[in-house]
Design an enzyme around this catalytic site. Sequence first.
Site, PDB file in Angstrom:
ATOM      1  N   LYS A  93     -37.459   7.213 105.785  1.00 21.26           N
ATOM      2  CA  LYS A  93     -38.261   7.514 104.591  1.00 21.26           C
ATOM      3  C   LYS A  93     -37.801   8.836 103.992  1.00 21.26           C
ATOM      4  CE  LYS A  93     -43.178   7.849 103.254  1.00 21.26           C
ATOM      5  NZ  LYS A  93     -44.569   7.788 103.743  1.00 21.26           N
ATOM      6  N   SER A 112     -47.604   4.663 101.327  1.00 21.51           N
ATOM      7  CA  SER A 112     -46.495   5.206 100.581  1.00 21.51           C
ATOM      8  C   SER A 112     -45.125   4.828 101.145  1.00 21.51           C
ATOM      9  CB  SER A 112     -46.610   6.733 100.522  1.00 21.51           C
ATOM     10  OG  SER A 112     -46.538   7.281 101.818  1.00 21.51           O
ATOM     11  N   SER A 130     -50.088   5.038 105.399  1.00 19.67           N
ATOM     12  CA  SER A 130     -48.805   4.784 104.739  1.00 19.67           C
ATOM     13  C   SER A 130     -47.734   4.101 105.569  1.00 19.67           C
ATOM     14  CB  SER A 130     -48.230   6.087 104.196  1.00 19.67           C
ATOM     15  OG  SER A 130     -48.865   6.392 102.992  1.00 19.67           O
TER      16      SER A 130
HETATM   17  N1  GLN Z   1     -52.699   6.042 100.390  1.00 19.76           N
HETATM   18  C1  GLN Z   1     -53.171   7.243 101.011  1.00 19.76           C
HETATM   19  C2  GLN Z   1     -53.031   8.384 100.047  1.00 19.76           C
HETATM   20  O1  GLN Z   1     -52.703   8.159  98.946  1.00 19.76           O
HETATM   21  C3  GLN Z   1     -52.414   7.499 102.270  1.00 19.76           C
HETATM   22  C4  GLN Z   1     -51.045   7.972 102.017  1.00 19.76           C
HETATM   23  C5  GLN Z   1     -50.287   8.264 103.282  1.00 19.76           C
HETATM   24  O2  GLN Z   1     -50.651   7.814 104.365  1.00 19.76           O
HETATM   25  N2  GLN Z   1     -49.254   9.072 103.156  1.00 19.76           N
HETATM   26  O3  GLN Z   1     -53.246   9.512 100.360  1.00 19.76           O
END
Ligand code: GLN
Length: 446
Positions: A39, A114, A138
């Site tokens: 990532k 994400s 994410s």
């Molecule tokens: N979707 C969640 C957020 O927007 C979690 C994102 C993540 O785990 N990096 O914060």
Amino acid sequence: MKAFVTLTEESALEQARKADERIRAGDMTPLTGIPAAIKDNICTLGTRTTCSSKMLQNFVPPYNATVTERLQKAGIVMVGKTNLDEFAMGSSTENSAFFTTRNPWDTNRVPGGSSGGSAAAVAAGEAFYALGSDTGGSIRQPAGFCNIVGLKPTYGRVSRYGLVAFASSLDQIGPMTRDVTDCALVLNAIAGFDNCDSTSVPQPVPDYTQRLSGDLKGLKLGVPKEYFVEGMQPEVGHVMRAAVAKLEELGAAVAWEVSLPSTQYALAVYYIIAPSEASANLARYDGVKYGFSYTETDSMWDAMSKTRQHGFGPEVKRRIMLGTYALSAGYYDAYYLKAQKVRTLIRREFDQAFEKYDALITPTSPTVPFKRGEKTADPVQMYLSDVCTLPINIAGIPGLTVPAGFAGGLPVGMQILGKPFSEETLLRIGHAYQQATEWHKRRSGL
Ligand code: GLN
């Protein structure tokens, strides 16, 4: 699919040559020579690490993240860096400053986020495994959306050194793989104490492949009713009930009506704590030290403010403003401190549940992958797609998602939760489930 921000053909070939040498010399690990993706918020020495943000578009880290270093020692062939929501803020990869990644099961739908690039790359066979990061879901939500396995380890199990910080008390790096055995192998390589991360825990790392057996005899599982939330797609509920029944068939004792009443506060708690920490972490992007810099001005203050105005996208700015507000004098007690207290309650509820049960079973997401553009206009709708995953980061416990079936041709993930450092148990449950089902073997055809 547009899973990758950067492809690393040359260094991949070089790493593959080295892997061949190691294999010839008999000096190999199970990951030697295996093509994988990382990532793009995890630092890779000499390879651009953008966080899918204009702010870091040209940032080439002068060091490796500890996980990158460990995978290199294991013999990774890194094929590239994967797309994400800018600074890992989002649930669909649509917040990337560069482009949107598609879901290989239906290219009109999101891969989740994400870590959507990592999930799509593994699901489409562009990498055998990938690393993601998980602050509120994410790793697990995109893994569930793309029919792969994803693990958010216990907070402190894997070093965060070299992971670009979003919300430091919630962030963890973890594997995204085709099946549970691969997940165990990648965790073996990346887990363990690291001098460079004081929150990594000095607890021995077992061989996570050792306890992968076929049955679940003697295990007690609970199904918390609060995770079968209002607004959940009925088909997801059906898939989940069938999946839990399968675990029962495999020998587990299942309690279907466990209650974790504080779950309803998790979303609110997360959206105070995560933006608060983000606002502090992202203060470093001032255009002076590294990253994007706005220079067409004579004033230092103007340069800093324009750097942030042009360098960050709308969701990142929204989080910085929310966090700055929640931490400001006069509001700190009302919001941040209150959220921290509720965080403790959520953690305690899990502790109590794990006195009775070896693991809890929930859906990974309340819906199947949604359409691109469907939730971009309404941030709260987007935030709601993580209701089942956020509480796990708040409590710091581990969570594993495995493919559990399909609804209307789209994947549904099952989430398995356990007490801190119980990754072995979660992997054992996921593995037994995979021995008895074929869902994880289905490929999207793309
Ligand atoms: N979707 C969640 C957020 O927007 C979690 C994102 C993540 O785990 N990096 O914060």
